[in-house]
Scaffold this motif. Structure first.
Motif, PDB file in Angstrom:
ATOM      1  N   GLU A   1     -13.539  57.497  44.673  1.00 19.25           N
ATOM      2  CA  GLU A   1     -12.087  57.290  44.707  1.00 19.25           C
ATOM      3  C   GLU A   1     -11.612  56.333  43.630  1.00 19.25           C
ATOM      4  N   ILE A   2     -12.479  55.370  43.271  1.00 18.19           N
ATOM      5  CA  ILE A   2     -12.114  54.398  42.241  1.00 18.19           C
ATOM      6  C   ILE A   2     -11.861  55.103  40.910  1.00 18.19           C
TER       7      ILE A   2
ATOM      8  N   PHE B   1     -20.014  53.729  41.143  1.00 19.45           N
ATOM      9  CA  PHE B   1     -18.849  53.272  41.888  1.00 19.45           C
ATOM     10  C   PHE B   1     -18.420  54.330  42.909  1.00 19.45           C
ATOM     11  N   SER B   2     -17.543  53.922  43.821  1.00 17.74           N
ATOM     12  CA  SER B   2     -16.989  54.881  44.773  1.00 17.74           C
ATOM     13  C   SER B   2     -16.180  55.925  44.012  1.00 17.74           C
TER      14      SER B   2
ATOM     15  N   PHE C   1      -8.317  53.756  53.665  1.00 18.54           N
ATOM     16  CA  PHE C   1      -7.858  54.081  52.312  1.00 18.54           C
ATOM     17  C   PHE C   1      -6.743  55.125  52.362  1.00 18.54           C
TER      18      PHE C   1
ATOM     19  N   ALA D   1     -16.944  57.831  37.845  1.00 22.16           N
ATOM     20  CA  ALA D   1     -17.175  56.736  38.789  1.00 22.16           C
ATOM     21  C   ALA D   1     -18.507  56.917  39.510  1.00 22.16           C
TER      22      ALA D   1
END
Length: 271
Positions: free
Chosen positions: A61-62, A58-59, A137, A53
């Protein structure tokens, strides 16, 4: 109390509370069900998704969350196959997943130009950098864990204490086991900001081990584990700020210290 005047400390303490509740809810099940090795494999396998990710912008966590859940389901399937076939090689396969997940993540990180401090916080923890977005989150993840555990409390307890009896009662043992592994995966992802992927296993298991010294009732174990994790995070965070040390390792060392003290007290009482 002076530290509470800083917003970053308020976010950190709130994240610590969320982490302690997650540890308290899942840790006792991990200990009683003897899932520590599987939880470690899930945690380190998540590094593959985290690195991918990050590499693609991307973040983290994604990538970490689906990778952790996928590895949890794959580990559950391997465990089922091993029990059905009487195989003794499941530990080697799970250990291989552990290593492969880390290898994939390290390769993606190595292929990404530059040095990213935020990424390092996922590996080694950085509770002091938690902001409102990360806290939201974590809170959503905790709420999902709590809802599932509360709704399925009795089946989960039956699964952990006596799987054969649970099967005779008609409970879907395999499905419950997969679901518990998924909850472990979600917990791991919630905790990586606090102590990092490298040390998250200790934060899941040590407070539950302390709780097991003082109670055999699952509800009491959840309460003791939550209190133990909360105390370790609070004291570790305070020491880290006072000594200007990294918070993640100090929190883990505090957990280990609490476990050592609890063990010593139990043994002295037995004399």
């Amino acid at each position: 109390m002076v530290l509470l005047t800083y917003w970053f400390m308020r976010w950190a303490l709130a994240a610590g509370l969320v982490a302690a509740l997650a540890c308290g809810l899942i840790g006792p099940f991990v200990r009683i069900r003897r899932l520590a090795f599987l939880a470690g494999a899930v945690a380190h396998s998540a590094l593959g998704g985290l690195g991918a990710a990050y590499h693609y912008g991307f973040s983290p966590e994604i990538g970490a969350l689906p990778a952790a859940i996928l590895s949890a389901l794959l580990i559950g399937w391997l465990d089922d196959r091993a029990q059905a076939e009487g195989s003794r090689h499941e530990d080697a396969l799970i250990g291989a997943m552990w290593a492969v997940g880390m290898a994939i993540g390290i390769l993606f990180i190595a292929r990404t130009p530059g040095y990213n401090v935020e990424l390092m916080s996922y590996l080694f923890g950085s509770i002091l950098t938690v902001g409102p977005g990360r806290l939201a989150f974590m809170s959503v993840g905790l709420a999902l864990i709590a809802i599932v555990v509360v709704l399925l409390w009795r089946p989960f307890v039956s699964l952990c204490l006596d799987p054969e009896f649970a099967r005779l009662r008609g409970l879907p043992v395999r499905l419950l086991n997969y679901l518990l592994l998924v909850l472990v995966a979600v917990t791991v992802v919630l905790l990586i900001q606090v102590v990092g992927l490298i040390m998250v296993l200790a934060l899941v298991t040590l407070p539950a081990a302390v709780a097991a010294h003082w109670s055999r009732d699952m509800k009491h174990m959840v309460a003791f584990a939550t209190a133990s994790a909360g105390l370790a995070i609070l004291v570790g965070l305070a020491l880290a700020v006072a000594l200007d040390w990294p918070a993640g390792p100090v929190i883990i060392l505090t957990c280990a210290g609490l476990f050592a003290i609890s063990t010593a007290v139990v043994r002295l009482r037995a004399l």
